[in-house]
Design a protein around this motif. Sequence first.
Motif, PDB file in Angstrom:
ATOM      1  N   SER A   1       0.830  -1.208   0.000  1.00 42.24           N
ATOM      2  CA  SER A   1       0.000   0.000   0.000  1.00 42.24           C
ATOM      3  C   SER A   1       0.864   1.259   0.000  1.00 42.24           C
ATOM      4  CB  SER A   1      -0.922   0.024   1.218  1.00 42.24           C
ATOM      5  OG  SER A   1      -1.831  -1.034   1.159  1.00 42.24           O
ATOM      6  N   ILE A   2       1.918   1.255   0.789  1.00 39.85           N
ATOM      7  CA  ILE A   2       2.826   2.401   0.842  1.00 39.85           C
ATOM      8  C   ILE A   2       3.488   2.607  -0.511  1.00 39.85           C
ATOM      9  CG2 ILE A   2       4.991   3.245   1.842  1.00 39.85           C
ATOM     10  CD1 ILE A   2       4.075   1.968   4.498  1.00 39.85           C
ATOM     11  N   VAL A   3       3.932   1.538  -1.141  1.00 36.55           N
ATOM     12  CA  VAL A   3       4.575   1.630  -2.458  1.00 36.55           C
ATOM     13  C   VAL A   3       3.588   2.166  -3.495  1.00 36.55           C
ATOM     14  CG1 VAL A   3       5.578   0.284  -4.345  1.00 36.55           C
ATOM     15  CG2 VAL A   3       6.327  -0.114  -1.992  1.00 36.55           C
ATOM     16  N   VAL A   4       2.344   1.667  -3.471  1.00 35.97           N
ATOM     17  CA  VAL A   4       1.328   2.118  -4.423  1.00 35.97           C
ATOM     18  C   VAL A   4       1.027   3.603  -4.220  1.00 35.97           C
ATOM     19  CG1 VAL A   4      -1.120   1.895  -5.052  1.00 35.97           C
ATOM     20  CG2 VAL A   4       0.304  -0.140  -4.821  1.00 35.97           C
ATOM     21  N   VAL A   5       0.885   4.026  -2.980  1.00 37.29           N
ATOM     22  CA  VAL A   5       0.622   5.435  -2.688  1.00 37.29           C
ATOM     23  C   VAL A   5       1.796   6.289  -3.146  1.00 37.29           C
ATOM     24  CG1 VAL A   5       0.349   7.121  -0.828  1.00 37.29           C
ATOM     25  CG2 VAL A   5      -1.005   5.020  -0.815  1.00 37.29           C
ATOM     26  N   PHE A   6       3.018   5.864  -2.857  1.00 34.68           N
ATOM     27  CA  PHE A   6       4.201   6.600  -3.277  1.00 34.68           C
ATOM     28  C   PHE A   6       4.242   6.742  -4.798  1.00 34.68           C
ATOM     29  CE2 PHE A   6       8.569   6.545  -4.864  1.00 34.68           C
ATOM     30  CZ  PHE A   6       9.042   7.716  -4.303  1.00 34.68           C
ATOM     31  N   LEU A   7       3.987   5.649  -5.511  1.00 36.88           N
ATOM     32  CA  LEU A   7       4.007   5.691  -6.974  1.00 36.88           C
ATOM     33  C   LEU A   7       2.906   6.592  -7.529  1.00 36.88           C
ATOM     34  CD1 LEU A   7       4.841   1.981  -7.858  1.00 36.88           C
ATOM     35  CD2 LEU A   7       6.347   3.979  -7.992  1.00 36.88           C
ATOM     36  N   ALA A   8       1.735   6.564  -6.898  1.00 31.99           N
ATOM     37  CA  ALA A   8       0.632   7.419  -7.348  1.00 31.99           C
ATOM     38  C   ALA A   8       0.976   8.900  -7.141  1.00 31.99           C
ATOM     39  CB  ALA A   8      -0.648   7.060  -6.607  1.00 31.99           C
ATOM     40  N   VAL A   9       1.539   9.223  -5.994  1.00 32.70           N
ATOM     41  CA  VAL A   9       1.930  10.609  -5.713  1.00 32.70           C
ATOM     42  C   VAL A   9       3.038  11.039  -6.671  1.00 32.70           C
ATOM     43  CG1 VAL A   9       3.030  12.126  -4.008  1.00 32.70           C
ATOM     44  CG2 VAL A   9       1.169  10.601  -3.318  1.00 32.70           C
ATOM     45  N   TYR A  10       4.011  10.186  -6.863  1.00 33.48           N
ATOM     46  CA  TYR A  10       5.117  10.494  -7.774  1.00 33.48           C
ATOM     47  C   TYR A  10       4.597  10.734  -9.193  1.00 33.48           C
ATOM     48  CZ  TYR A  10       9.371  10.078 -10.503  1.00 33.48           C
ATOM     49  OH  TYR A  10      10.395  10.319 -11.385  1.00 33.48           O
ATOM     50  N   ALA A  11       3.720   9.844  -9.667  1.00 33.92           N
ATOM     51  CA  ALA A  11       3.165   9.990 -11.013  1.00 33.92           C
ATOM     52  C   ALA A  11       2.344  11.282 -11.120  1.00 33.92           C
ATOM     53  CB  ALA A  11       2.311   8.780 -11.372  1.00 33.92           C
ATOM     54  N   GLY A  12       1.588  11.600 -10.099  1.00 32.24           N
ATOM     55  CA  GLY A  12       0.792  12.826 -10.100  1.00 32.24           C
ATOM     56  C   GLY A  12       1.667  14.074 -10.134  1.00 32.24           C
ATOM     57  N   LEU A  13       2.718  14.073  -9.335  1.00 35.81           N
ATOM     58  CA  LEU A  13       3.634  15.215  -9.327  1.00 35.81           C
ATOM     59  C   LEU A  13       4.369  15.349 -10.655  1.00 35.81           C
ATOM     60  CD1 LEU A  13       5.112  14.982  -5.717  1.00 35.81           C
ATOM     61  CD2 LEU A  13       3.490  16.679  -6.605  1.00 35.81           C
ATOM     62  N   ARG A  14       4.727  14.233 -11.225  1.00 42.33           N
ATOM     63  CA  ARG A  14       5.406  14.247 -12.529  1.00 42.33           C
ATOM     64  C   ARG A  14       4.483  14.802 -13.609  1.00 42.33           C
ATOM     65  NH1 ARG A  14      10.700  13.775 -14.139  1.00 42.33           N
ATOM     66  NH2 ARG A  14      10.648  13.237 -16.311  1.00 42.33           N
ATOM     67  N   ARG A  15       3.223  14.391 -13.585  1.00 38.90           N
ATOM     68  CA  ARG A  15       2.237  14.869 -14.547  1.00 38.90           C
ATOM     69  C   ARG A  15       2.012  16.379 -14.369  1.00 38.90           C
ATOM     70  NH1 ARG A  15      -0.844  10.791 -13.884  1.00 38.90           N
ATOM     71  NH2 ARG A  15      -2.156  11.698 -12.288  1.00 38.90           N
ATOM     72  N   LEU A  16       1.938  16.820 -13.119  1.00 40.40           N
ATOM     73  CA  LEU A  16       1.770  18.240 -12.819  1.00 40.40           C
ATOM     74  C   LEU A  16       2.973  19.042 -13.322  1.00 40.40           C
ATOM     75  CD1 LEU A  16       0.123  20.455 -11.387  1.00 40.40           C
ATOM     76  CD2 LEU A  16       1.373  19.898  -9.310  1.00 40.40           C
ATOM     77  N   ARG A  17       4.163  18.537 -13.101  1.00 44.03           N
ATOM     78  CA  ARG A  17       5.383  19.191 -13.579  1.00 44.03           C
ATOM     79  C   ARG A  17       5.390  19.290 -15.099  1.00 44.03           C
ATOM     80  NH1 ARG A  17       9.641  17.097 -15.919  1.00 44.03           N
ATOM     81  NH2 ARG A  17      11.635  18.120 -15.846  1.00 44.03           N
ATOM     82  N   ASP A  18       5.070  18.198 -15.769  1.00 47.18           N
ATOM     83  CA  ASP A  18       5.053  18.192 -17.239  1.00 47.18           C
ATOM     84  C   ASP A  18       4.004  19.155 -17.788  1.00 47.18           C
ATOM     85  OD1 ASP A  18       7.063  16.315 -17.121  1.00 47.18           O
ATOM     86  OD2 ASP A  18       5.768  14.605 -17.613  1.00 47.18           O
TER      87      ASP A  18
ATOM     88  N   LEU B   1      13.576  25.974 -20.909  1.00 44.97           N
ATOM     89  CA  LEU B   1      12.335  25.286 -21.276  1.00 44.97           C
ATOM     90  C   LEU B   1      12.493  24.306 -22.433  1.00 44.97           C
ATOM     91  CD1 LEU B   1       9.907  28.323 -20.994  1.00 44.97           C
ATOM     92  CD2 LEU B   1      10.146  26.412 -19.392  1.00 44.97           C
ATOM     93  N   PHE B   2      13.485  24.550 -23.300  1.00 48.65           N
ATOM     94  CA  PHE B   2      13.643  23.719 -24.497  1.00 48.65           C
ATOM     95  C   PHE B   2      15.036  23.103 -24.596  1.00 48.65           C
ATOM     96  CE2 PHE B   2      10.389  26.873 -25.426  1.00 48.65           C
ATOM     97  CZ  PHE B   2       9.378  26.106 -25.983  1.00 48.65           C
TER      98      PHE B   2
END
Length: 125
Positions: free
Chosen positions: A7-24, A71-72
């Motif tokens: 559960s901790i790993v899944v939550v960590f991966l979800a947060v990481y993916a969300g932050l990465r998507r927000l950054r992109d 940026l590029f």
Amino acid sequence: MLQVIASIVVVFLAVYAGLRRLRDTEIGRLRIKCTVDLVSNRWILKPLPAIANSLEARATFMSALNAVPALFGDDSGVMEDFRYLKSQLTKDANPALIILLQKLAKKVDLPFNYVTSDDLLVAMS
């Protein structure tokens, strides 16, 4: 215990993916703004009477131009065109700017399909 770790790993991966998507998403927004600022203020490279020279437009244009490497910087073609534009700033830099603008617009997927070099050379000022 295994479920807790999973559960901790899944939550960590979800947060990481969300932050990465927000950054992109934010980088994409900044890239579009940079490109639009360059297109909108491209006329400052043309010799104009002193009265038509806007310090605000110049600052916006130069700020956007200085943001291009941040940026590029992951695109070697954009960076080659950026360096070429910098080398032309003491001359007529408009052809080099048009090449860069077309490449940036394509990179950020702006609707430049029917925009020609003439459209970019004659700026409304």
